[in-house]
Design a protein around this motif. Structure first.
Motif, PDB file in Angstrom:
ATOM      1  N   SER A  50       0.816  -1.215   0.000  1.00 48.82           N
ATOM      2  CA  SER A  50       0.000   0.000   0.000  1.00 48.82           C
ATOM      3  C   SER A  50       0.851   1.267   0.000  1.00 48.82           C
ATOM      4  CB  SER A  50      -0.970   0.009   1.182  1.00 48.82           C
ATOM      5  OG  SER A  50      -0.273  -0.033   2.402  1.00 48.82           O
ATOM      6  N   PHE A  51       2.020   1.232   0.644  1.00 44.00           N
ATOM      7  CA  PHE A  51       2.888   2.411   0.637  1.00 44.00           C
ATOM      8  C   PHE A  51       3.476   2.633  -0.747  1.00 44.00           C
ATOM      9  CE2 PHE A  51       2.891   1.314   5.169  1.00 44.00           C
ATOM     10  CZ  PHE A  51       2.505   2.528   5.688  1.00 44.00           C
ATOM     11  N   ASP A  52       3.820   1.544  -1.422  1.00 42.67           N
ATOM     12  CA  ASP A  52       4.325   1.660  -2.794  1.00 42.67           C
ATOM     13  C   ASP A  52       3.255   2.262  -3.702  1.00 42.67           C
ATOM     14  OD1 ASP A  52       6.597   0.411  -1.858  1.00 42.67           O
ATOM     15  OD2 ASP A  52       6.007  -1.566  -2.604  1.00 42.67           O
ATOM     16  N   TYR A  53       2.022   1.808  -3.516  1.00 45.63           N
ATOM     17  CA  TYR A  53       0.910   2.313  -4.312  1.00 45.63           C
ATOM     18  C   TYR A  53       0.686   3.800  -4.028  1.00 45.63           C
ATOM     19  CZ  TYR A  53      -3.738   2.709  -6.357  1.00 45.63           C
ATOM     20  OH  TYR A  53      -4.809   3.096  -7.102  1.00 45.63           O
ATOM     21  N   GLY A  54       0.748   4.180  -2.761  1.00 50.49           N
ATOM     22  CA  GLY A  54       0.601   5.593  -2.389  1.00 50.49           C
ATOM     23  C   GLY A  54       1.696   6.457  -2.994  1.00 50.49           C
ATOM     24  N   ALA A  55       2.918   5.949  -2.991  1.00 48.08           N
ATOM     25  CA  ALA A  55       4.042   6.696  -3.584  1.00 48.08           C
ATOM     26  C   ALA A  55       3.848   6.848  -5.089  1.00 48.08           C
ATOM     27  CB  ALA A  55       5.359   5.986  -3.286  1.00 48.08           C
ATOM     28  N   GLN A  56       3.319   5.804  -5.720  1.00 48.20           N
ATOM     29  CA  GLN A  56       3.062   5.870  -7.166  1.00 48.20           C
ATOM     30  C   GLN A  56       1.993   6.922  -7.468  1.00 48.20           C
ATOM     31  OE1 GLN A  56       1.538   2.254  -8.837  1.00 48.20           O
ATOM     32  NE2 GLN A  56       1.475   3.067 -10.910  1.00 48.20           N
ATOM     33  N   ILE A  57       0.933   6.939  -6.685  1.00 50.23           N
ATOM     34  CA  ILE A  57      -0.129   7.942  -6.857  1.00 50.23           C
ATOM     35  C   ILE A  57       0.446   9.343  -6.660  1.00 50.23           C
ATOM     36  CG2 ILE A  57      -2.298   8.831  -5.874  1.00 50.23           C
ATOM     37  CD1 ILE A  57      -2.661   6.275  -7.505  1.00 50.23           C
ATOM     38  N   ASN A  58       1.302   9.501  -5.661  1.00 52.36           N
ATOM     39  CA  ASN A  58       1.929  10.801  -5.397  1.00 52.36           C
ATOM     40  C   ASN A  58       2.771  11.261  -6.587  1.00 52.36           C
ATOM     41  OD1 ASN A  58       2.419  13.036  -3.798  1.00 52.36           O
ATOM     42  ND2 ASN A  58       4.213  12.120  -2.835  1.00 52.36           N
ATOM     43  N   ARG A  59       3.541  10.332  -7.187  1.00 53.96           N
ATOM     44  CA  ARG A  59       4.354  10.682  -8.365  1.00 53.96           C
ATOM     45  C   ARG A  59       3.461  11.118  -9.532  1.00 53.96           C
ATOM     46  NH1 ARG A  59       7.305   6.259  -6.577  1.00 53.96           N
ATOM     47  NH2 ARG A  59       6.247   4.827  -7.996  1.00 53.96           N
ATOM     48  N   VAL A  60       2.353  10.412  -9.731  1.00 59.91           N
ATOM     49  CA  VAL A  60       1.431  10.760 -10.822  1.00 59.91           C
ATOM     50  C   VAL A  60       0.845  12.148 -10.582  1.00 59.91           C
ATOM     51  CG1 VAL A  60      -0.785  10.173 -11.870  1.00 59.91           C
ATOM     52  CG2 VAL A  60       0.896   8.378 -11.456  1.00 59.91           C
ATOM     53  N   LEU A  61       0.434  12.421  -9.358  1.00 58.88           N
ATOM     54  CA  LEU A  61      -0.134  13.737  -9.046  1.00 58.88           C
ATOM     55  C   LEU A  61       0.892  14.850  -9.249  1.00 58.88           C
ATOM     56  CD1 LEU A  61      -2.259  12.892  -5.883  1.00 58.88           C
ATOM     57  CD2 LEU A  61      -3.093  13.413  -8.184  1.00 58.88           C
ATOM     58  N   LYS A  62       2.131  14.603  -8.863  1.00 54.57           N
ATOM     59  CA  LYS A  62       3.173  15.616  -9.064  1.00 54.57           C
ATOM     60  C   LYS A  62       3.441  15.850 -10.541  1.00 54.57           C
ATOM     61  CE  LYS A  62       5.619  15.451  -4.731  1.00 54.57           C
ATOM     62  NZ  LYS A  62       6.860  15.195  -4.028  1.00 54.57           N
ATOM     63  N   SER A  63       3.411  14.775 -11.339  1.00 55.18           N
ATOM     64  CA  SER A  63       3.653  14.948 -12.781  1.00 55.18           C
ATOM     65  C   SER A  63       2.498  15.716 -13.424  1.00 55.18           C
ATOM     66  CB  SER A  63       3.851  13.597 -13.466  1.00 55.18           C
ATOM     67  OG  SER A  63       2.641  12.886 -13.561  1.00 55.18           O
ATOM     68  N   ILE A  64       1.300  15.478 -12.953  1.00 54.36           N
ATOM     69  CA  ILE A  64       0.142  16.226 -13.465  1.00 54.36           C
ATOM     70  C   ILE A  64       0.284  17.698 -13.097  1.00 54.36           C
ATOM     71  CG2 ILE A  64      -2.345  16.576 -13.200  1.00 54.36           C
ATOM     72  CD1 ILE A  64      -2.578  13.511 -12.901  1.00 54.36           C
ATOM     73  N   GLN A  65       0.709  17.953 -11.870  1.00 54.73           N
ATOM     74  CA  GLN A  65       0.884  19.327 -11.401  1.00 54.73           C
ATOM     75  C   GLN A  65       1.950  20.042 -12.225  1.00 54.73           C
ATOM     76  OE1 GLN A  65       2.155  19.589  -7.336  1.00 54.73           O
ATOM     77  NE2 GLN A  65       1.656  21.758  -7.177  1.00 54.73           N
TER      78      GLN A  65
END
Length: 131
Positions: free
Chosen positions: A103-118
């Motif tokens: 779940s932490f890996d998944y959360g980190a992946q979501i965070n990377r996607v959100l940062k790239s969108i930003q």
């Protein structure tokens, strides 16, 4: 008068919490295996009859270190069971099964996607402002 809902914890949940606390302390102080040095116990669930404990672990290295950490826990299982038995005082010591918690890996992946969108959005806005 307000309605207060009380959540009752069953014995398996209470013992699971104790197992998690003892394991976390054991990893910090008692286990000399370098494979477990950075491991974190993210959760423990026990069967209702307290015979099986599913222990969920995570590591800062992510999925790359998954097999290393799980094999470290498997090799230390006997030591961990003896230490838990001493601390918990249960009639039967549950069988320990270790699982990687992604779940932490998944959360980190979501965070990377959100940062790239930003960053993409910031680039689009800067070109629109310049026009």
């Amino acid at each position: 008068m307000t309605n207060v809902v009380k959540r009752t914890f069953n014995r398996a949940e209470r013992v699971g919490g104790q197992v998690q606390r003892v394991l976390a302390s054991l990893i910090q102080k008692g286990v000399n295996d370098p494979r477990l040095a950075q491991a974190t116990i993210t959760g423990v669930t026990l069967s209702r009859d307290l015979r099986i404990a599913k222990i969920y672990v995570s590591t800062p290295g992510g999925a790359q270190e998954k097999e290393t950490v799980l094999s470290g826990f498997e090799s230390a299982k006997g030591f961990i069971k003896r230490a838990l038995a001493k601390e918990l005082g249960l009639r039967y010591m549950p069988d320990l099964k270790f699982f990687y918690d992604g779940s932490f890996d998944y959360g980190a992946q979501i965070n990377r996607v959100l940062k790239s969108i930003q960053t993409d959005d910031e680039k689009d806005n800067s070109t629109a402002d310049e026009q």
